[in-house]
Design a protein around this motif. Sequence first.
Motif, PDB file in Angstrom:
ATOM      1  N   GLN A  37       0.841  -1.197   0.000  1.00 51.46           N
ATOM      2  CA  GLN A  37       0.000   0.000   0.000  1.00 51.46           C
ATOM      3  C   GLN A  37       0.879   1.251   0.000  1.00 51.46           C
ATOM      4  O   GLN A  37       0.647   2.181  -0.777  1.00 51.46           O
ATOM      5  N   THR A  52     -10.684   4.389  -0.747  1.00 51.05           N
ATOM      6  CA  THR A  52      -9.862   4.015   0.407  1.00 51.05           C
ATOM      7  C   THR A  52      -9.263   2.625   0.207  1.00 51.05           C
ATOM      8  O   THR A  52      -9.886   1.738  -0.389  1.00 51.05           O
ATOM      9  N   PHE A  53      -8.047   2.479   0.727  1.00 50.86           N
ATOM     10  CA  PHE A  53      -7.458   1.154   0.768  1.00 50.86           C
ATOM     11  C   PHE A  53      -8.087   0.378   1.916  1.00 50.86           C
ATOM     12  O   PHE A  53      -8.488   0.959   2.921  1.00 50.86           O
ATOM     13  N   LEU A  68      -4.469  -6.709  -0.246  1.00 52.97           N
ATOM     14  CA  LEU A  68      -4.783  -5.293  -0.320  1.00 52.97           C
ATOM     15  C   LEU A  68      -5.938  -5.104  -1.294  1.00 52.97           C
ATOM     16  O   LEU A  68      -5.995  -5.749  -2.346  1.00 52.97           O
ATOM     17  N   LEU A  70      -8.916  -1.952  -2.827  1.00 53.31           N
ATOM     18  CA  LEU A  70      -9.287  -0.549  -2.937  1.00 53.31           C
ATOM     19  C   LEU A  70     -10.793  -0.475  -3.067  1.00 53.31           C
ATOM     20  O   LEU A  70     -11.381  -1.124  -3.931  1.00 53.31           O
ATOM     21  N   ALA A  86      -3.865   1.483  -9.504  1.00 59.04           N
ATOM     22  CA  ALA A  86      -3.627   0.520  -8.424  1.00 59.04           C
ATOM     23  C   ALA A  86      -3.711  -0.910  -8.950  1.00 59.04           C
ATOM     24  O   ALA A  86      -2.919  -1.769  -8.554  1.00 59.04           O
TER      25      ALA A  86
END
Length: 152
Positions: A37, A52-53, A68, A70, A86
Motif C-alpha cells: 500500500q 480508500t485502501f 490489499l 481498494l 492501483a
Amino acid sequence: MTETLTIGTIPAEEDCAQLGRTPDFQRLTRLEVDCYQAALIARYGPPPPGATFARDTSNHDFGRYTELALRFDPSDEAQAAYAMLADKGFGRWFHAGFTGPVEYPDSASLVLHHADLAAAIRSAISIMRPPYPEGEQAIANLRAHYPELVSA
C-alpha cells in the motif's frame, strides 16, 4: 455505489509469504500488504477522496489470507482512474523505490529486511533521494500520507 478491487499482497513479480508454509505468516503477510500500500501511494499518490485502501480477507484450508484492496466508486472519474493505476500496480518493489520487507531465498528460510512499515518507509525515503526518478514526489506522497511514521 462502491466496488472493491482486490489488488494483491505484493508487486506482481515478487515472492511473498505463503499460507501454510511461511512461519509467522499472518504477521509477515500484513507487513507485505502494508508495504505494498505504501509503495502504491509513493508511486501514484494517495487515493482520491472517497476511495480508500482496505484489507480483503478470506479463509482457506490452511488459515486466513489477506490481500490489499481498494474501495472506490466506479462512476467517479478520479476514483476510477486511481483504481486503474492501483490494479496495474508494478512488477518489482524497486519500481516504487522500495525494498521488499521480506526476502525468500528458498522455501525453508526468509530474510526480514524491515521489521515494520515505518522502517520500510524510512528505507524507501533514503533510496528515493535525488537522483532517483520522481523521488521528490514519491517522498512527498509518503510524508503526506504517513506523517506519524516519517520524520520531517
